[in-house]
Design an enzyme around this catalytic site. Structure first.
Site, PDB file in Angstrom:
ATOM      1  N   GLU A  94       0.814  -1.220   0.000  1.00  0.00           N
ATOM      2  CA  GLU A  94       0.000   0.000   0.000  1.00  0.00           C
ATOM      3  C   GLU A  94       0.850   1.274   0.000  1.00  0.00           C
ATOM      4  O   GLU A  94       0.565   2.226   0.728  1.00  0.00           O
ATOM      5  CB  GLU A  94      -0.965   0.009   1.190  1.00  0.00           C
ATOM      6  CG  GLU A  94      -2.013  -1.093   1.130  1.00  0.00           C
ATOM      7  CD  GLU A  94      -3.098  -0.939   2.189  1.00  0.00           C
ATOM      8  OE1 GLU A  94      -2.975  -0.045   3.051  1.00  0.00           O
ATOM      9  OE2 GLU A  94      -4.074  -1.694   2.150  1.00  0.00           O
ATOM     10  N   GLU A 208      -5.547  -8.918   0.853  1.00  0.00           N
ATOM     11  CA  GLU A 208      -6.014  -8.764   2.232  1.00  0.00           C
ATOM     12  C   GLU A 208      -7.501  -8.463   2.230  1.00  0.00           C
ATOM     13  O   GLU A 208      -8.003  -7.773   1.341  1.00  0.00           O
ATOM     14  CB  GLU A 208      -5.325  -7.599   2.954  1.00  0.00           C
ATOM     15  CG  GLU A 208      -3.860  -7.741   3.239  1.00  0.00           C
ATOM     16  CD  GLU A 208      -3.323  -6.510   3.985  1.00  0.00           C
ATOM     17  OE1 GLU A 208      -4.108  -5.833   4.690  1.00  0.00           O
ATOM     18  OE2 GLU A 208      -2.123  -6.223   3.842  1.00  0.00           O
TER      19      GLU A 208
END
Length: 459
Positions: A94, A208
């Site tokens: 991220e 995720e």
């Protein structure tokens, strides 16, 4: 199914115990956020497929030169292969924007409806370069999908039921696609954005997901976290039993409603026959209280004597629905692996000569109405037909199974290979971009020796 193995916490099990727990729970994949030697050591010989992360703080060094990249690899990767089955190396987590193959929802804009999604202007240049690289090497794009964050940011417009994949949630249409939960909408938004940046055909994997069990009132409890993990929101009916449809009123479950094989010839004969089927006790009397998403014309009738009726029946059903202005339901059918040949490797798969003409017409129809193709995938049947060439571990998706490469794709289990064979065959018959959904799967719990026990069925 995989798991993210994080090490930020107290009273954690040892890496050896953690790996043993993953295997007991049937996990086949594990993602590591960084290359901890003790964890990689515990993974030796486990058979688990590993996604190995480069720490965010190491990216600038590795980006500086191939010598720096080699140093990282010789410390963190080379010493552990082939004993550790590392499938992916992920550059950061991220960090786009700020900038991996792992991105979050922060890179997207205009995500409602999903088909409108694009990358933000800030990240578009980086994402375009990244997608070009990934397509060149055959790598996937990893995306973290957390419906909780979208819900928490906008609980007025996003219902908790919709975010939690609950069957009573109110969904929405995006073109011909019906979205009944936030996860699907967020995932498809990522796919749409990637395609607009040159990523047609790029594999997009969820790296995720999850839901917090506390910290934000009634929306974050152990019960909501469990509901998110276990949400079941679709059911398939093989025939329109009135008592079952009556029970489904108000349930919110997305329903696939089947036309019996023996009724296909009648419905294929005329639109009047199709209207009779729809208006009697099968469809119209139960909508909108029952959320019928699909009407499936038969089950596994291609190839065979009834195959000739599938496309005419679908066309007649669609003609009546269009005439009556009924939207939100898509006609399709269900096929089995009997329609395929040359399925090893999956990219070599085609429809059999007997099935090809009908499948070509069927796919043209489905693409015209925006419907998916349903396919029943039973690895057990393939294994039982050829146990000398297909290992039980490979058929059961066990982490110690020996896989194979097909071009740039690594297949570690039979289910994925069978599914991709169906996709390849459909594409060769004009089905590029066609959604292929799994309508049935399973494993026998008895009847064929050691390969069919309650334990193998559970595995």
């Amino acid at each position: 199914m995989g798991i993210n193995y994080g090490l930020l916490g107290d009273n954690l099990p040892t890496p050896t115990d953690a790996v043993a727990l993953m295997k007991r729970c049937g996990m086949t994949k594990v993602r590591l956020f960084e290359p901890k030697p003790e964890v990689l050591q515990a993974l030796r010989g486990s058979g688990l497929n590993v996604s190995l992360g480069i720490r965010n703080e190491d990216l600038s060094t590795i980006a500086s030169s191939t010598d720096a990249a080699r140093t990282w690899l010789t410390t963190n990767y080379y010493p552990f292969i082939p004993d550790v089955n590392v499938l992916y190396i992920t550059a950061g987590n991220e960090v786009i924007p700020a900038p991996t193959p792992i991105v979050s929802g922060a890179v997207l804009q205009d995500t409602y409806p999903p088909s409108a999604a694009t990358f933000t202007s800030e990240v578009l240049p980086i994402m375009t370069d990244l997608i070009t690289f990934l397509k060149g090497v055959g790598g996937p794009l990893f995306v973290n999908v957390y419906p909780y964050f979208a819900y928490a940011a906008n609980p007025t417009d996003i219902s908790l039921d919709f975010a939690l994949l609950q069957p009573n949630a109110t969904g929405f249409m995006d073109g011909s696609l019906m979205y009944t939960n936030l996860f699907d909408a967020m995932y498809d938004a990522a796919v749409w954005a990637a395609e607009k940046a040159g990523g047609e055909g790029l594999n997009v994997y969820v790296s995720e997901t999850g839901w917090p069990s506390g910290g934000n009132g009634a929306g974050t409890t152990p019960e909501t976290a469990a509901a998110y993990r276990c949400g079941m929101n679709k059911v398939r009916l093989f025939e329109p039993k009135p008592q079952v449809l009556q029970a489904l009123r108000g349930s919110g479950l997305g329903v696939s409603l089947g036309i019996r094989n023996e009724d296909l010839s009648t419905i294929a004969s005329s639109t009047d026959a199709a209207r009779t089927w729809l208006t009697t006790t099968n469809y119209y009397p139960f909508i909108p209280d029952v959320n019928i998403l699909y009407i499936t014309a038969g089950n596994e009738v291609i190839p065979g004597s009834k195959a000739q009726y599938v496309v005419p029946a679908l066309k007649n059903i669609q003609a009546v629905l269009t005439q009556d202005k009924k939207t939100g339901v898509l006609p399709t059918t269900v096929i089995s692996d009997a329609v395929f040949q040359d399925t090893y490797p999956p990219s070599g798969a085609t429809f059999t000569s007997e099935a090809l003409p009908i499948m070509t017409d069927l796919i043209a129809f489905l693409k015209g109405v925006g419907g998916p193709l349903f396919v029943n995938i039973y690895p057990y049947l393939a294994y039982a037909a050829n146990p000398s060439a297909i290992s039980l571990d490979y058929a059961l998706r066990q982490p110690n199974a020996t896989g194979f490469m097909d071009g740039s794709l690594m297949y570690t289990n039979l289910f994925d290979a069978m599914y991709d064979a169906a996709v390849w065959a459909a594409e060769k018959a004009g089905g590029e971009g066609l959604n292929v959904y799994v309508s049935e799967t399973g494993w026998r719990s008895g009847g064929n020796g050691a390969g069919t026990t309650p334990e193998t069925a559970a595995a």
